[in-house]
Design a protein around this motif. Sequence first.
Motif, PDB file in Angstrom:
ATOM      1  N   PRO A  81       8.494  14.773  12.817  1.00 44.54           N
ATOM      2  CA  PRO A  81       8.993  13.560  12.155  1.00 44.54           C
ATOM      3  C   PRO A  81       8.589  12.275  12.867  1.00 44.54           C
ATOM      4  O   PRO A  81       8.291  11.274  12.215  1.00 44.54           O
ATOM      5  N   SER A  82       8.579  12.303  14.198  1.00 37.46           N
ATOM      6  CA  SER A  82       8.245  11.072  14.908  1.00 37.46           C
ATOM      7  C   SER A  82       6.798  10.652  14.646  1.00 37.46           C
ATOM      8  O   SER A  82       6.417   9.536  14.958  1.00 37.46           O
ATOM      9  N   ARG A  83       6.020  11.545  14.098  1.00 33.69           N
ATOM     10  CA  ARG A  83       4.625  11.192  13.815  1.00 33.69           C
ATOM     11  C   ARG A  83       4.380  11.043  12.326  1.00 33.69           C
ATOM     12  O   ARG A  83       3.268  11.243  11.856  1.00 33.69           O
ATOM     13  N   LEU A  84       5.439  10.722  11.614  1.00 28.96           N
ATOM     14  CA  LEU A  84       5.289  10.471  10.184  1.00 28.96           C
ATOM     15  C   LEU A  84       5.699   9.038   9.904  1.00 28.96           C
ATOM     16  O   LEU A  84       6.538   8.466  10.594  1.00 28.96           O
TER      17      LEU A  84
ATOM     18  N   GLY B 173       0.824  -1.199   0.000  1.00 30.47           N
ATOM     19  CA  GLY B 173       0.000   0.000   0.000  1.00 30.47           C
ATOM     20  C   GLY B 173       0.855   1.244   0.000  1.00 30.47           C
ATOM     21  O   GLY B 173       2.048   1.172   0.283  1.00 30.47           O
ATOM     22  N   PRO B 174       0.217   2.376  -0.296  1.00 27.58           N
ATOM     23  CA  PRO B 174       0.973   3.624  -0.393  1.00 27.58           C
ATOM     24  C   PRO B 174       1.599   4.002   0.934  1.00 27.58           C
ATOM     25  O   PRO B 174       1.201   3.523   1.991  1.00 27.58           O
ATOM     26  N   SER B 175       2.565   4.894   0.834  1.00 27.44           N
ATOM     27  CA  SER B 175       3.208   5.427   2.045  1.00 27.44           C
ATOM     28  C   SER B 175       2.174   6.124   2.917  1.00 27.44           C
ATOM     29  O   SER B 175       1.343   6.875   2.430  1.00 27.44           O
ATOM     30  N   GLY B 176       2.218   5.846   4.184  1.00 29.20           N
ATOM     31  CA  GLY B 176       1.298   6.492   5.112  1.00 29.20           C
ATOM     32  C   GLY B 176      -0.066   5.841   5.180  1.00 29.20           C
ATOM     33  O   GLY B 176      -0.987   6.368   5.806  1.00 29.20           O
ATOM     34  N   SER B 177      -0.206   4.653   4.560  1.00 28.76           N
ATOM     35  CA  SER B 177      -1.531   4.029   4.535  1.00 28.76           C
ATOM     36  C   SER B 177      -1.820   3.251   5.816  1.00 28.76           C
ATOM     37  O   SER B 177      -2.938   2.797   6.025  1.00 28.76           O
TER      38      SER B 177
ATOM     39  N   ARG C 223      10.156  11.564   2.256  1.00 27.29           N
ATOM     40  CA  ARG C 223       9.736  12.619   1.327  1.00 27.29           C
ATOM     41  C   ARG C 223      10.024  14.003   1.903  1.00 27.29           C
ATOM     42  O   ARG C 223      10.377  14.922   1.171  1.00 27.29           O
ATOM     43  N   VAL C 224       9.895  14.149   3.225  1.00 22.59           N
ATOM     44  CA  VAL C 224      10.258  15.439   3.822  1.00 22.59           C
ATOM     45  C   VAL C 224      11.742  15.704   3.566  1.00 22.59           C
ATOM     46  O   VAL C 224      12.136  16.816   3.216  1.00 22.59           O
ATOM     47  N   ALA C 225      12.557  14.672   3.732  1.00 22.07           N
ATOM     48  CA  ALA C 225      13.993  14.840   3.514  1.00 22.07           C
ATOM     49  C   ALA C 225      14.275  15.277   2.077  1.00 22.07           C
ATOM     50  O   ALA C 225      15.133  16.139   1.829  1.00 22.07           O
TER      51      ALA C 225
END
Lengths: 215, 220, 269, 269, 249
Positions: free
Chosen positions: D158-161, C51-55, D168-170
Amino acid sequence: MFSISTFTDGFGPLLWAARYTLLVSGLGIALGLVLGAVICIMGMSKSRPARVFAALWVSYLRGVPMLVQLLVVFFLLPVIGIDVPAIVAAVGTTAVVASAYISEIWRGAINALPKGQAEAAVAIGMAPGDVWRRVILPQAVALSLPALINELILLVKASSLVSVVGIMEITRASQAQAGTTFRPLEAYLAAACIYLAINLCLAAIGRYLEHRMAI
Amino acid sequence: MDLSIFVTYWPILVRGFGMTVFCWILGTAFGMALGLAIALCQRYAPAPFRWLLQIYIEIIRGTPFLVQLFVLYYGGPLIGLRLDALPAGLLGLTIYGSPYFAEIFRSAFRAVPNGQIEAARAIGMAEPTIIRRILLPVGLVSALPALVNFSIILTKETVILSIITVPELMYQTQRMSTETFRYLEANLVLALFFWFFVEVISRIGRRFERRITHYLIERP
Amino acid sequence: MVQASTMVQAPMKVQASAVEIRAVNKFYGPFHALKNINLSIPPGKVTCLIGPSGSGKSTLLRCINFLEEYDDGAVLIDGKQIGYDAPGRKMTAKKLREMRRSIGMVFQQFNLWPHMTAQENVAEGLIRVRGLPKAEAMERAAGALAKVGLSDRMGNYPSRLSGGQQQRVAIARAVAMEPKLMLFDEPTSALDPELVGEVLNVMKALASEGMTMVVVTHEMGFAAHVADQVAFLEKGELVGVDEPSRILHHPEDPRIQGFLRTYHERNSF
Amino acid sequence: MVQASTMVQAPMKVQASAVEIRAVNKFYGPFHALKNINLSIPPGKVTCLIGPSGSGKSTLLRCINFLEEYDDGAVLIDGKQIGYDAPGRKMTAKKLREMRRSIGMVFQQFNLWPHMTAQENVAEGLIRVRGLPKAEAMERAAGALAKVGLSDRMGNYPSRLSGGQQQRVAIARAVAMEPKLMLFDEPTSALDPELVGEVLNVMKALASEGMTMVVVTHEMGFAAHVADQVAFLEKGELVGVDEPSRILHHPEDPRIQGFLRTYHERNSF
Amino acid sequence: ADQLADIKAAGKIVTATDMHYAPFDMLKNGTYEGMTKDLFDGVAKELGVEPVYQDIPWTAELPGLEVKKFDIVIAPVTITPERLDRYTFTLPIADATVSLVKAAGNKDIGKPEDIKGKTVGVQQGTAQFKQLQAYGDKLGGVTVKEYGTTDEAYADLAAGRLDAVAGSLPNLTYLVKERGETFALLEPASFGEPTYFAWVLRKGDESASFAKAIDDALLKMTDDGQIKAIQEKWLGTYTELPREVPGQK
Ligand SMILES: Nc1ncnc2c1ncn2[C@@H]1O[C@H](COP(=O)(O)OP(=O)(O)OP(=O)(O)O)[C@@H](O)[C@H]1O
Ligand SMILES: Nc1ncnc2c1ncn2[C@@H]1O[C@H](COP(=O)(O)OP(=O)(O)OP(=O)(O)O)[C@@H](O)[C@H]1O
Ligand SMILES: [Mg+2]
Ligand SMILES: [Mg+2]
C-alpha cells in the motif's frame, strides 16, 4: 600480564558449556515469545480478570530478580513437595521471565499501530485469533524488532544465572577457569567472545528480518 | 525465618538500597542520553560513522556486563586507567545501557509514519525541532514500554556492581547472609526490594505512557 | 490565511514564486513514474494538475518541494534549483529548509500530527518555523480554523475528527504559514459539496491575491473556474498543458477526451 | 466482485439484507454525534447518505456493523439486532463475527494492511473468513483487482500505491467478499473522474444484482443516478429521507437547499 | 529416616561443591579434580557408595543442603562457632588458617605485621575475614576491603589497588604456585588462630550416623597414610589434622 594461552585454552570447555547456554536461552526464548504474545493479548483484552492476571504476571516476573525466582523454583518448591529437575527449572524460569518483558515490548508496538487496520479485519468477521496473528502481531513484531532483539540478547546473557541450580553454562565455566588458573580476566574475556558470537548471530537475524519486514 | 537479624543489619541494608537507587538513576539517565545520541547519529550521520556505531552497539550489547565491568575495573589499571569503584560502576552502567537504549530509540523512530515527518520538513522545520516535536513524542508511544523494560533490567544489573565492591544492595545482603547464613531472609530482602522498586518504576512508566498516548482512541 | 481570506479587506502582499520544471525523470525501482516532465508554472497563477489515478500527479507535486528526489532534470523555484547547489551536489539542509519555508503543501493523506490538537497542528509551524510567540500562534491558528468552519473542533485530536474535518485542518495548517507557493494535493477529496465550495472560495481568494498555486484535483469545476492553466498527466507523461477552457472543452488528445467523457454526464442531474 | 461485475454474464444470487435503524443515539463524551436516528434501508436497494462534513455519516455507517457502539437505540439487520442479544446484553464475539461476515465495508481512510501487497490484502479475507484455499483466493483477488484496473500493481505494498490506487484496493477487498450488505464510506473520494465512472459502474452492477448498499458520498451524480433513496444528515440529525429526484431537485428543507446550491454551479462548465 | 541407610540403599551420595576453589575444587578442561575430590573418592570407597559431584555456586550450596537437594556440601567450609550452631561439620579436611599474599614486586611488606596502615582485601563473610579484622585491630589500623569472591580480590591486588590479600593458606599456596611472577606469600605464612576446613551436613538425628561414618572413614584414611599422600600431592606439605571437630560441644 595477559596470558594468551589461558585465554585460548579456555575456549574448549567454554564451547562445551555453551550448549547449555544455547539450550536454556533458546528454549526459553521460543517459549517466551509464545507466552509473551498470550500475556500481551490478555493484557489488552476486554476481560478484567485476564487483564489483572497479565498485570500481576508482568509485575512479579519483572519485579523479582530472576536469581531469586530460580531459587524459589528450585529450593522452595521442594519444601511443599514439588521437585523440579534443574534443567526444567532453568528453562521454565527463563521462559516466564522472558514472556513478561516481551509482552510489554509488543504492547508498545501495538499501541503505535493505526487502529483502523484491526477494524478492517474485524469488520469482515475475522476471528480474533486471525486478527492478532495476521494483522496485529506481524506489524507489531516488525515495528518492535530492534527492541525485541535487545531482549533476546539480554536473555542469552541472563541464562548465566541458571548456574545456581547447578547447570554448567558459559559464565559458570569461565568462573571455574578463573578459579583454577587465577586469571579471571582471560577467562572472562574468552567467555565474552562466545557470548558475542551467539549474540552477533541474533543481531544478524534481527537485521535480516528487519530488512525483510520493512515496507 | 528469623527477622531478628534485621535489627542488626538494617543500617547497611538501607545504605545498600540507597546506593542501588543512586546507581540506577544515574546509570539509566546517562545511558539513555548516550543511547539517544547514538540513535540520532545512526539516523543522520554519514555511513562510515554509522558502521562504527553499529560495531560499538553489537560489541557492547553482545557481551556480559560482568565482563565489561571486570575489564574496566580490574583490567583498566593494566593500561593506566585507574578508576574508583563508584565512578567505574557508573561509567560501566552508562556504556552498558547505551546500545540497548539506542536500539529502542531506533525502533521508535521507525514507527513514526513518514508522512508526519514530511509534513514537518515541507514547512521548513529544522531537523532538531522535528526530532523534539514529532519524532520523539510520536515514537515514544511504541518505545516507552521497551524503555521501561530495559530500565527495569538495569535495576537488576546494578547488582553486578558488587563485584567491583560498590556497596549496593546485593553486596550488603550477601554480607548479611554469609555472616548469618540467613539465605532465605537475604533473598527475601532482595526480592521485596526489587519488586517494590520495579513496581514504582513501572507505575511511573504507565503514568507517563497514559500522558503521551492520550490522543489515541481505544481500539475495538 | 487570516489575511488571505475573502472576508478580510486588505489583500495580502505576497511575492509570488515561479516554478520551472525541467526534464524531470523519476523512477521507483524499475517503474518510470515521471517521464521527462517540462512545465512552467507562472508566478501568481493557478496551475491545475489533472490526470488518471496513478499517473504521477502526487509524485510531481512532491518533486516541487523536493520531498521526492528525482533522478534527472531540475526543479527551479524563482530561478533557483531546489535540492541542489550544482549538478550532483546536494544543497545543505539549512538552505533547503530556507527554500521550503516559502512553500506550503497540503498532502493527499493530510499527514496531520496525531499527538497535537487541530489548533496545535496549525500553530506548530507558526511557532517553530515562523518564530511567533505561542499565544499569538494559537490565536492565528484559531482564526485559520474558523475560516474552514472548525471553530468548535479546535481542541480535538486528529483521530477524533471526521475525514473532512481532518482535511480542513491540513488546509488551514498550510495556509496559515502564508507561503509564496502553495502545493495542494486533492484538497477537497473528503469534503462535501458545500464545503468544497467554501474551500474553493478560500483558494480563489488566495489566487486573486497573487499566490502561486499548484493544485492536483479531480474537481474539474475548480479547474475550469479558477485555473490559469491545466496540465494533464497520464502514465507519467505530460500529455497537454493549456488554458482550462481549451483543454477541458475542446481537448485535442483522445486520452483527455476519454478522461472527461463520463464526468459531464454524471454531474449533470 | 468477480461475479458481481458487469463484465461477467451470470448474475450472482445475493440474498440482500435489510437494515433497520431505530432511535440510535451516539455520544462522543459530551458531543452528541447521532441524534435519535430512525432509518429503514430496504433490501436490494441503494441508500445514499449525504450531508456536511462532520455530520455523522461515517459514525452512522460504523454503527451499522457495530464497529461503533451506540449509546441508545438499535440496529437490526434482517430483523436481528447486531451487537446485542437482548437489551443491555452484548452478543458473543462469535455471533457478532457471524453477522459481520455478510457485511462488507469500504473505509473512508481505506485501512489497508500495510504489510501485505494489494493482492494479499484482497485475498486475506477470502482465506481467513471464507476459508478458500490460498491459490484460489489469490486468483480471485487478482480478478477483483483487474476489475478496478490494478492488474499491474497487484504486487505493490500500500505504501507504494497512489491514493486512488489504495482506494481501489480497498473497494476490491470489500467487494471480493461478496457480502449481502455493503457499506461504502466515500468510495470515490480519491479517484479521478474517469475511474469514478468505472467504480460507479461496478457499484451499479452490484446494485442491479440486488445487493443492499449504503453509500456515504459527496458525488451527487451517483446519488441521483443510482440511489433508491437518499438520506440527508446534518449535525447528527436525519433531516430528510426521500427519493433522489425529490431530495436533490426539490428539497424542502432549507438546509438541504443550501447544501446543494454551490454544487450545480461548480460542476456545470 | 536415617540418612546413611538411605544413601546405602540408593548406592550413591549426592554432593555439592563450588568447583572453583583451587586446589580443593577445580574444573580442568571440563573434568572435576582437586584435593576434595581425592579425599571424597576415598571416603565414598570406605562407605561403599558412588559419589555424585555437582557444581553449585557457593550462594546456593547451604540453602540447597537445607532443602535436601544434596546429601553433603563438600566445598571446604571453615569451621566457626556460628556455623556449628546451624550445621553439622565433619572432621577437618585441611588447614584454613589465614595467610597473606602481596604483589611479587612489592618490597614494602615482608611479614604479616607490615600490613599496618595498608589496604588488604578479603572475601566477604569468610572466617578469614573475621581473623583479618581481629588481626588488624591488634596491629592498630588496617583497611579491610571486602570482595564477593577471592578472584576479584586477587585481580585487584594485581591491578594495584590493594597491598595484600588475606585467604586460606592452601588456596594462597596454590595461587603463588600458579602465578609466582605476580604474587608472593608473606612469611611466616600463617598468623592468628589455627582454623580448619571441613565438610557440612544437615543438623539433626537423621544425619548423625552419616556424619559418624564419614568421620570414621577420614580417621581410617589418616591412619593408613592416604590423607598424607593426598595433601602432599596438592599442597606440597603435610599438616596433621585434629581428630575431633574443633569447637564442637
Ligand atoms: N514508493 C513507490 N514505489 C513504487 N511505485 C510507486 C511508489 N510510489 C508511487 N508509486 C507508483 O507511482 C505511480 C504514481 O503515483 P502518484 O502517487 O504520483 O499517482 P497520482 O497521480 O497522485 O495518483 P492518485 O490520483 O491516485 O493519487 C503510481 O502508479 C504508483 O503505483
Ligand atoms: N472519537 C471521537 N471523539 C470525539 N468526537 C468525534 C470522534 N469521532 C468523531 N467525532 C466527531 O463526530 C462528528 C461526526 O463524525 P463523522 O466521522 O461521523 O463525520 P462524517 O459525517 O463522516 O464527516 P466527513 O464527511 O467529514 O467524513 C464529527 O464532528 C467529529 O468531530
Ligand atoms: Mg496522488
Ligand atoms: Mg466520514
